[in-house]
Design a protein around this motif. Structure first.
Motif, mmCIF file in Angstrom:
data_model
loop_
_atom_site.group_PDB
_atom_site.id
_atom_site.type_symbol
_atom_site.label_atom_id
_atom_site.label_comp_id
_atom_site.label_asym_id
_atom_site.label_seq_id
_atom_site.Cartn_x
_atom_site.Cartn_y
_atom_site.Cartn_z
ATOM 1 N N LEU A 260 57.333 -3.720 71.851
ATOM 2 C CA LEU A 260 56.798 -4.489 72.965
ATOM 3 C C LEU A 260 55.650 -3.716 73.604
ATOM 4 C CD1 LEU A 260 60.164 -5.511 74.708
ATOM 5 C CD2 LEU A 260 59.115 -6.483 72.661
ATOM 6 N N ILE A 261 54.488 -4.338 73.688
ATOM 7 C CA ILE A 261 53.299 -3.699 74.240
ATOM 8 C C ILE A 261 52.679 -4.644 75.254
ATOM 9 C CG2 ILE A 261 51.009 -2.741 73.730
ATOM 10 C CD1 ILE A 261 52.052 -2.405 70.789
ATOM 11 N N SER A 262 52.425 -4.161 76.454
ATOM 12 C CA SER A 262 51.803 -5.026 77.454
ATOM 13 C C SER A 262 50.864 -4.225 78.341
ATOM 14 C CB SER A 262 52.868 -5.716 78.317
ATOM 15 O OG SER A 262 53.678 -4.758 78.970
ATOM 16 N N LEU A 263 49.985 -4.957 79.005
ATOM 17 C CA LEU A 263 49.062 -4.376 79.969
ATOM 18 C C LEU A 263 49.305 -5.018 81.317
ATOM 19 C CD1 LEU A 263 46.577 -2.662 80.776
ATOM 20 C CD2 LEU A 263 45.152 -4.611 80.083
ATOM 21 N N MET A 264 49.484 -4.184 82.331
ATOM 22 C CA MET A 264 49.654 -4.664 83.693
ATOM 23 C C MET A 264 48.464 -4.228 84.535
ATOM 24 S SD MET A 264 53.734 -3.959 84.379
ATOM 25 C CE MET A 264 53.748 -5.007 85.846
ATOM 26 N N VAL A 265 48.046 -5.094 85.431
ATOM 27 C CA VAL A 265 47.058 -4.745 86.446
ATOM 28 C C VAL A 265 47.759 -4.913 87.781
ATOM 29 C CG1 VAL A 265 44.841 -5.276 87.485
ATOM 30 C CG2 VAL A 265 45.125 -5.454 85.008
ATOM 31 N N GLY A 266 48.004 -3.816 88.453
ATOM 32 C CA GLY A 266 48.877 -3.856 89.606
ATOM 33 C C GLY A 266 50.283 -4.201 89.159
ATOM 34 N N ASP A 267 50.871 -5.192 89.800
ATOM 35 C CA ASP A 267 52.228 -5.614 89.442
ATOM 36 C C ASP A 267 52.252 -6.807 88.495
ATOM 37 O OD1 ASP A 267 53.472 -3.661 90.990
ATOM 38 O OD2 ASP A 267 53.482 -4.921 92.786
ATOM 39 N N GLU A 268 51.078 -7.225 88.026
ATOM 40 C CA GLU A 268 50.995 -8.430 87.198
ATOM 41 C C GLU A 268 50.743 -8.087 85.735
ATOM 42 O OE1 GLU A 268 48.687 -12.724 87.289
ATOM 43 O OE2 GLU A 268 47.661 -10.961 88.104
ATOM 44 N N VAL A 269 51.508 -8.690 84.851
ATOM 45 C CA VAL A 269 51.274 -8.549 83.417
ATOM 46 C C VAL A 269 50.139 -9.483 83.020
ATOM 47 C CG1 VAL A 269 52.290 -8.625 81.117
ATOM 48 C CG2 VAL A 269 53.732 -8.076 83.080
ATOM 49 N N VAL A 270 49.109 -8.942 82.372
ATOM 50 C CA VAL A 270 47.950 -9.759 82.001
ATOM 51 C C VAL A 270 47.810 -9.944 80.494
ATOM 52 C CG1 VAL A 270 46.694 -9.184 84.108
ATOM 53 C CG2 VAL A 270 46.365 -7.776 82.064
ATOM 54 N N ALA A 271 48.519 -9.157 79.713
ATOM 55 C CA ALA A 271 48.483 -9.313 78.257
ATOM 56 C C ALA A 271 49.739 -8.695 77.670
ATOM 57 C CB ALA A 271 47.244 -8.650 77.654
ATOM 58 N N TRP B 144 47.233 7.454 86.133
ATOM 59 C CA TRP B 144 47.411 6.762 87.398
ATOM 60 C C TRP B 144 46.276 5.773 87.572
ATOM 61 C CZ3 TRP B 144 44.563 5.899 91.750
ATOM 62 C CH2 TRP B 144 45.243 5.380 92.856
ATOM 63 N N GLY B 145 46.562 4.654 88.205
ATOM 64 C CA GLY B 145 45.522 3.669 88.448
ATOM 65 C C GLY B 145 46.072 2.266 88.361
ATOM 66 N N PRO B 146 45.226 1.263 88.629
ATOM 67 C CA PRO B 146 45.710 -0.124 88.654
ATOM 68 C C PRO B 146 46.072 -0.674 87.284
ATOM 69 C CG PRO B 146 43.328 -0.055 88.926
ATOM 70 C CD PRO B 146 43.798 1.360 88.986
ATOM 71 N N ARG B 147 45.461 -0.126 86.217
ATOM 72 C CA ARG B 147 45.743 -0.609 84.859
ATOM 73 C C ARG B 147 46.801 0.285 84.216
ATOM 74 N NH1 ARG B 147 42.015 -3.434 81.601
ATOM 75 N NH2 ARG B 147 42.413 -1.860 80.006
ATOM 76 N N ARG B 148 47.860 -0.350 83.736
ATOM 77 C CA ARG B 148 48.976 0.409 83.162
ATOM 78 C C ARG B 148 49.496 -0.293 81.909
ATOM 79 N NH1 ARG B 148 54.664 0.990 86.376
ATOM 80 N NH2 ARG B 148 53.908 -1.072 87.016
ATOM 81 N N TRP B 149 49.527 0.439 80.802
ATOM 82 C CA TRP B 149 50.130 -0.052 79.576
ATOM 83 C C TRP B 149 51.623 0.238 79.610
ATOM 84 C CZ3 TRP B 149 47.372 -2.729 75.900
ATOM 85 C CH2 TRP B 149 45.983 -2.717 76.056
ATOM 86 N N VAL B 150 52.416 -0.739 79.201
ATOM 87 C CA VAL B 150 53.880 -0.612 79.199
ATOM 88 C C VAL B 150 54.363 -0.766 77.761
ATOM 89 C CG1 VAL B 150 56.043 -1.524 80.090
ATOM 90 C CG2 VAL B 150 53.998 -1.532 81.542
ATOM 91 N N ILE B 151 55.119 0.226 77.295
ATOM 92 C CA ILE B 151 55.506 0.289 75.881
ATOM 93 C C ILE B 151 57.020 0.417 75.742
ATOM 94 C CG2 ILE B 151 55.324 1.632 73.741
ATOM 95 C CD1 ILE B 151 52.619 2.667 74.830
ATOM 96 N N ASP B 152 57.602 -0.446 74.932
ATOM 97 C CA ASP B 152 58.961 -0.259 74.440
ATOM 98 C C ASP B 152 58.831 -0.094 72.928
ATOM 99 O OD1 ASP B 152 61.593 -0.267 73.680
ATOM 100 O OD2 ASP B 152 62.170 -1.976 74.933
ATOM 101 N N PRO B 153 58.944 1.130 72.425
ATOM 102 C CA PRO B 153 58.649 1.364 71.005
ATOM 103 C C PRO B 153 59.541 0.578 70.062
ATOM 104 C CG PRO B 153 59.645 3.300 72.007
ATOM 105 C CD PRO B 153 59.309 2.372 73.125
ATOM 106 N N ILE B 154 60.833 0.475 70.383
ATOM 107 C CA ILE B 154 61.740 -0.380 69.608
ATOM 108 C C ILE B 154 62.702 -1.047 70.579
ATOM 109 C CG2 ILE B 154 63.498 -0.539 67.805
ATOM 110 C CD1 ILE B 154 62.308 1.904 66.481
#
Length: 265
Positions: free
Chosen positions: A104-115, A78-88
């Protein structure tokens, strides 16, 4: 330019993508690939779960304070930084031996994707982006070529990529979508992540899908926007939050949103 901390996160995303590629390529076209159906009747393979488990383990060591959201496992942390993963992304292709699939790999801070990183090892391609740092494609972080969307400004000159027509009918926007298809210069069902990466490279001008989850959209959305495009919900809300997605080179966006609206018919 992104700050050093964000660059470190982007480098980590590439390392995670390397890890995922090693797993998926080893299982692609494997004679003993295990395929089951999820409750929504979509397929999942042992490669999907192996990738997500491996990436979650890596993140627990390298970013223990970050939350993780994936397609195949319950959310953790839990927290403002969240990694989002779609393995395939494109599991159906993976199962049938079609090489158009990606992690697909991404990092979100709050509701915004930053990487975000999109890695398609069977195509020997990778795309990535970070907030304020631009979008790139290539084989590695050190060998990237900038991505830029097209300058096409008219629907009749545009190339549209999609996944299927059935979902648009179920979403109550079937006629609107068919009308858009008819009016575009060229239409192809490249599908899944591939549509959005071609858009970011400027070879497709618009892409849209009516039913997507956060893990389908987060990584591809930042590649599109950092390449100069727009990525919104079907109703025109910026970001990967749905319902569905419309992505364009920005120039076509408002018209496409209007034409695909429920009021357009």
């Amino acid at each position: 330019m992104p700050d050093q901390a964000l660059l470190d996160d982007l480098r980590l995303a590439h390392v995670l993508a390397d890890q995922a590629d090693a797993i998926t390529l080893a299982r692609f076209k494997a004679s003993d690939l295990q395929v089951t159906a999820k409750p929504d009747l979509t397929p999942v393979t042992d490669a999907d779960t192996a990738v997500e488990d491996a990436l979650r383990t890596s993140l627990s060591r390298t970013r223990p304070r970050d939350a993780v959201h994936g397609e195949e496992r319950p959310d953790s942390g839990w927290g403002p930084r969240r990694w989002v993963i779609d393995p395939i992304d494109g599991t159906a292709n993976f199962v049938r031996g079609v090489p158009v699939w990606a992690t697909l790999i991404s990092l979100m801070v709050g509701d915004e994707v930053v990487a975000g990183v999109v890695s398609a090892p069977a195509l020997a391609r990778r795309w990535w982006a970070s907030k304020g740092g631009g979008a790139f494609t290539g084989r590695s972080l050190l060998q990237g070529v900038p991505c830029r969307v097209s300058g096409v400004g008219q629907i009749e000159d545009a190339s549209l990529s999609y996944s299927s027509i059935g979902g648009w009918i179920e979403a109550g926007r079937g006629q609107q979508f068919v009308d858009l298809l008819r009016d575009c210069w060229r239409t192809r069902a490249y599908g899944d992540f591939w549509s959005y990466m071609l858009l970011a490279e400027g070879t497709v001008d618009l892409a849209a899908e009516p039913e997507l989850a956060l893990h389908d959209m987060a990584a591809v959305s930042i590649v599109v926007t950092e390449a100069g495009g727009r990525f919104t919900s079907l109703d025109g809300k910026d970001g990967p939050h749905g319902p569905g997605a419309i992505a364009t080179n920005s120039l076509l966006h408002d018209e496409v949103v209007e034409r695909l609206s429920l009021e357009a018919e």
